[in-house]
Write an enzyme that holds these catalytic residues in place. Structure first.
Site, PDB file in Angstrom:
ATOM      1  N   ASP A  32       0.847  -1.192   0.000  1.00 25.89           N
ATOM      2  CA  ASP A  32       0.000   0.000   0.000  1.00 25.89           C
ATOM      3  C   ASP A  32       0.878   1.236   0.000  1.00 25.89           C
ATOM      4  OD1 ASP A  32      -2.729  -0.950   0.059  1.00 25.89           O
ATOM      5  OD2 ASP A  32      -2.139  -1.932   1.922  1.00 25.89           O
ATOM      6  N   MET A  65      -1.878   4.618  -3.819  1.00 26.05           N
ATOM      7  CA  MET A  65      -2.868   5.605  -3.339  1.00 26.05           C
ATOM      8  C   MET A  65      -2.166   6.945  -3.314  1.00 26.05           C
ATOM      9  SD  MET A  65      -4.525   3.172  -0.428  1.00 26.05           S
ATOM     10  CE  MET A  65      -3.095   2.100  -0.488  1.00 26.05           C
ATOM     11  N   MET A 136     -12.208  -1.022  -3.492  1.00 26.77           N
ATOM     12  CA  MET A 136     -11.881  -0.649  -2.110  1.00 26.77           C
ATOM     13  C   MET A 136     -13.132  -0.807  -1.255  1.00 26.77           C
ATOM     14  SD  MET A 136      -8.731  -0.025  -1.749  1.00 26.77           S
ATOM     15  CE  MET A 136      -8.839   0.499  -0.040  1.00 26.77           C
ATOM     16  N   GLY A 141      -6.451   4.540   3.043  1.00 27.25           N
ATOM     17  CA  GLY A 141      -5.623   5.349   3.942  1.00 27.25           C
ATOM     18  C   GLY A 141      -5.104   4.595   5.151  1.00 27.25           C
ATOM     19  N   PHE A 142      -5.927   3.692   5.685  1.00 24.51           N
ATOM     20  CA  PHE A 142      -5.527   3.035   6.927  1.00 24.51           C
ATOM     21  C   PHE A 142      -6.007   1.587   6.959  1.00 24.51           C
ATOM     22  CE2 PHE A 142      -5.973   7.544   7.635  1.00 24.51           C
ATOM     23  CZ  PHE A 142      -4.774   7.862   8.256  1.00 24.51           C
ATOM     24  N   GLY A 175      -9.781  -4.155   2.151  1.00 27.03           N
ATOM     25  CA  GLY A 175     -10.270  -3.382   3.292  1.00 27.03           C
ATOM     26  C   GLY A 175     -11.270  -4.156   4.124  1.00 27.03           C
TER      27      GLY A 175
HETATM   28  C1  DX5 Z   1      -6.126   0.672   2.975  1.00 23.84           C
HETATM   29  C2  DX5 Z   1      -5.217  -0.315   2.269  1.00 23.84           C
HETATM   30  C3  DX5 Z   1      -5.442  -1.726   2.634  1.00 23.84           C
HETATM   31  C4  DX5 Z   1      -5.264  -2.052   4.083  1.00 23.84           C
HETATM   32  C5  DX5 Z   1      -6.121  -3.229   4.403  1.00 23.84           C
HETATM   33  O1  DX5 Z   1      -5.946   1.928   2.448  1.00 23.84           O
HETATM   34  O2  DX5 Z   1      -5.363  -0.219   0.876  1.00 23.84           O
HETATM   35  O3  DX5 Z   1      -4.679  -2.620   1.837  1.00 23.84           O
HETATM   36  O4  DX5 Z   1      -3.944  -2.291   4.442  1.00 23.84           O
HETATM   37  O5  DX5 Z   1      -6.053  -3.423   5.753  1.00 23.84           O
HETATM   38  P1  DX5 Z   1      -7.128  -4.228   6.552  1.00 23.84           P
HETATM   39  O6  DX5 Z   1      -7.137  -5.616   5.987  1.00 23.84           O
HETATM   40  O7  DX5 Z   1      -6.603  -4.154   7.948  1.00 23.84           O
HETATM   41  O8  DX5 Z   1      -8.432  -3.525   6.375  1.00 23.84           O
HETATM   42 ZN    ZN Z   2      -4.358  -1.820  -0.622  1.00 30.18          ZN
END
Ligand code: DX5
Ligand code: ZN
Length: 217
Positions: A32, A65, A136, A141-142, A175
């Site tokens: 990511d 991203m 998504m 972001g997180f 996600g």
């Molecule tokens: C979010 C990322 C994801 C994230 C998924 O912006 O693109 O790849 O790391 O994390 P989890 O599985 O914890 O939702």
């Molecule tokens: Zn991702």
């Protein structure tokens, strides 16, 4: 079904041990890449991917991203990426075909992603040219956020379009993925599950196995 653990959630004090488990149990590693502009968070540059490359022959799946995916595509292709996925929202529509061509010319697979509020229909002109569509299922972001239920409808729509148009793109979801929703996601048309916090928290091998088992249920 392919599992692509997001190394956003890897414990970097246990890098070798955790990457060894990935090498044995999965086919892809998901990176990511965040720039602090497209999303309010900042993650890795290309040298981190190179370090993984030295420890793994797995397929390196890069999720950009960022507001300038063309620049980031170049640096991550040079670092050893196998696939570059950029966000539809980050690129002017008339520039999307040339970005896909550039990624292919660099010897990589090309993916396109949509955020939770973006509709599948905007992707229709590009579906014939991409290798993967990333839905998504949280706001990017997180890690560690909850899965957005409307993602199932988007996945089913992409699966239907793929059959109608006789196309071969993979469908990836990212996600809030865990063993409780993995089975329904695969049944809805998902080929590649990205999972971050679910894979790396606690017993990694058991967590990965529970995702594989969910597919069979
Ligand atoms: C979010 C990322 C994801 C994230 C998924 O912006 O693109 O790849 O790391 O994390 P989890 O599985 O914890 O939702
Ligand atoms: Zn991702």
């Amino acid at each position: 079904m392919i599992i692509a653990p997001s190394v956003l959630s890897l414990d970097y004090t246990r890098f070798n041990e955790q990457v060894d488990i990935l090498n044995k149990r999965v086919e892809w590693i998901h990176f990511d890449v965040m720039d602090g502009h497209f999303v309010p968070n900042l993650t890795f540059g290309p040298d981190i991917l190179k370090a993984f490359r030295r420890s793994s022959d797995l397929f390196m799946d890069v999720h950009l991203m960022v507001t300038d995916p063309s620049f980031f595509a170049d640096v991550f292709m040079k670092a050893g990426a196998d696939q570059i996925t950029f966000h539809y929202e980050a690129v002017e529509e008339d520039k999307i075909p040339e970005l896909i061509d550039k990624i292919h010319a660099g010897g990589c697979k090309a993916g396109i992603s949509i955020k939770p509020k973006t509709e599948v229909k905007v992707l229709e002109p590009f579906l014939k040219d991409v290798d993967l569509v990333l839905v998504m299922s949280v706001e990017p972001g997180f890690g560690g956020q909850s899965f957005i239920e409307n993602s199932y409808n988007k996945i089913r729509e992409l699966d239907k379009l793929r059959k109608e148009k006789d196309l071969a793109y993979k469908i990836q979801v990212d996600g809030g993925v865990n063993s409780a929703n993995a089975g329904k996601l695969v049944a809805s048309g998902v080929d590649v599950l990205v999972a971050g916090s679910f894979v790396f928290k606690g017993d990694m091998e058991a967590n990965i196995q529970s995702l594989y088992d969910a597919e069979k249920k």
